[in-house]
Design a protein around this motif. Structure first.
Motif, short mmCIF file in Angstrom:
data_model
loop_
_atom_site.label_atom_id
_atom_site.label_comp_id
_atom_site.label_asym_id
_atom_site.label_seq_id
_atom_site.Cartn_x
_atom_site.Cartn_y
_atom_site.Cartn_z
N ILE A 17 5.51 30.74 -27.03
CA ILE A 17 6.24 31.73 -27.49
C ILE A 17 5.57 32.90 -26.86
N SER A 18 4.35 33.03 -26.97
CA SER A 18 3.31 33.88 -26.41
C SER A 18 3.67 34.40 -24.92
N GLU A 19 3.88 33.31 -24.20
CA GLU A 19 3.96 33.50 -22.77
C GLU A 19 5.45 33.66 -22.46
N LEU A 35 5.06 25.94 -40.06
CA LEU A 35 5.55 25.39 -38.76
C LEU A 35 4.39 24.92 -38.14
N ASP A 36 4.77 23.85 -37.51
CA ASP A 36 3.66 23.15 -36.32
C ASP A 36 3.10 24.28 -35.15
N ALA A 37 2.23 24.58 -35.18
CA ALA A 37 1.82 25.87 -34.43
C ALA A 37 1.30 25.00 -32.71
N ASP A 38 1.06 23.73 -32.81
CA ASP A 38 0.62 23.21 -31.64
C ASP A 38 1.53 23.16 -30.45
N ARG A 61 15.15 33.13 -30.94
CA ARG A 61 15.27 31.82 -30.37
C ARG A 61 14.63 30.57 -30.82
N TYR A 62 13.43 30.89 -31.70
CA TYR A 62 12.55 29.65 -31.94
C TYR A 62 12.52 29.55 -33.36
#
Length: 243
Positions: free
Chosen positions: A104-106, A95-98, A37-38
């Motif tokens: 993604i975690s949730e 990739l920008d993790a902000d 997805r991401y």
């Protein structure tokens, strides 16, 4: 008290993840869904390559888990270490993790919970045992997630004792989590049988405190002790002389 191939058994306990329920295959499927997805659209990388990046991020967090920074957070809830794993994954891909790591975690946690399910024989076995033996579960993991799993899987109320790493403060294979259960049971060590899928955490952990142990070896892995192995939970029935 019944004489079995494991000796005289007066209480039976189980590991939760991948013993009573299907956990690891579900977790892998859920995280790969997040990658599709991401991450795959942004990187153009195949899922297998992305999964290798994930495993490196996961193991880097795992190496730090039992530190003052992470372990107190992990014991309460898995959100912090789970999100940090995805944050490190994103950074490894430039990739920008902000914000994205949290999203993604949730979504991963929600999908994993939605897909979580029991092995087909688990309820049959637990109901067959219940009333004949005190039943207990010992599971590693954060307090919130493991309590939530028991609720989602419909296992609440089936166990006389529930021991969770996040609530006890120490997990398998370390002796204190086993010894705490034994104190509650009030039984000699050699009259307690513990059933789990991990040779190191479940079988060796139980044996190190003098308990009996059965290894649920669904994958047919090479067996250090063939006498203690069962292909799935149904094979406990003749061993415990239910039939």
């Amino acid at each position: 008290m019944r004489e079995t191939p494991f000796g005289q058994v007066r209480a039976v306990g189980f590991d939760l993840d991948d013993t009573l329920c299907v956990y690891m295959p579900v977790a892998v499927q859920a995280r790969r869904a997040m990658m599709e997805r991401y991450l795959a659209p942004q990187t153009g990388l195949p899922i297998e390559t992305l999964d290798q990046h994930y495993k490196r991020a996961f193991h880097s967090v795992l190496e730090e888990l039992h530190t003052e920074r992470w372990y107190p957070l992990y014991l309460r809830e898995g959100r912090a270490t789970r999100t940090e794993t995805f944050r490190r994954l994103l950074r490894s891909l430039n990739l920008d993790a902000d914000g994205l790591a949290e999203r993604i975690s949730e979504e991963y946690a929600a999908l994993r919970e939605q897909m979580l399910h029991l092995h087909e024989e688990s309820l049959e076995v637990l109901h067959a045992l219940r009333g004949r033996y005190p039943l207990f579960v010992i599971t590693n993991g954060p307090a919130y997630e493991q309590r939530r799993e028991l609720q989602v899987l419909g296992l609440e109320g089936l166990f006389d004792i529930v021991a969770i790493e996040g609530e006890v403060g120490v997990g398998k294979p370390h002796a204190p989590i086993f010894e705490g259960v034994q104190r509650e049971l009030g039984l000699p060590a050699d009259q307690i049988l513990f059933v789990g899928n991990s040779w190191a955490h479940d079988v060796q952990g139980a044996r190190n405190v003098g308990w009996r142990a059965a290894w649920v070896n669904r994958e047919g892995e090479p067996h250090p002790d063939p006498a203690s192995g069962v292909p799935d939970l149904r094979d406990l029935r003749p061993l415990l002389e239910w039939l």
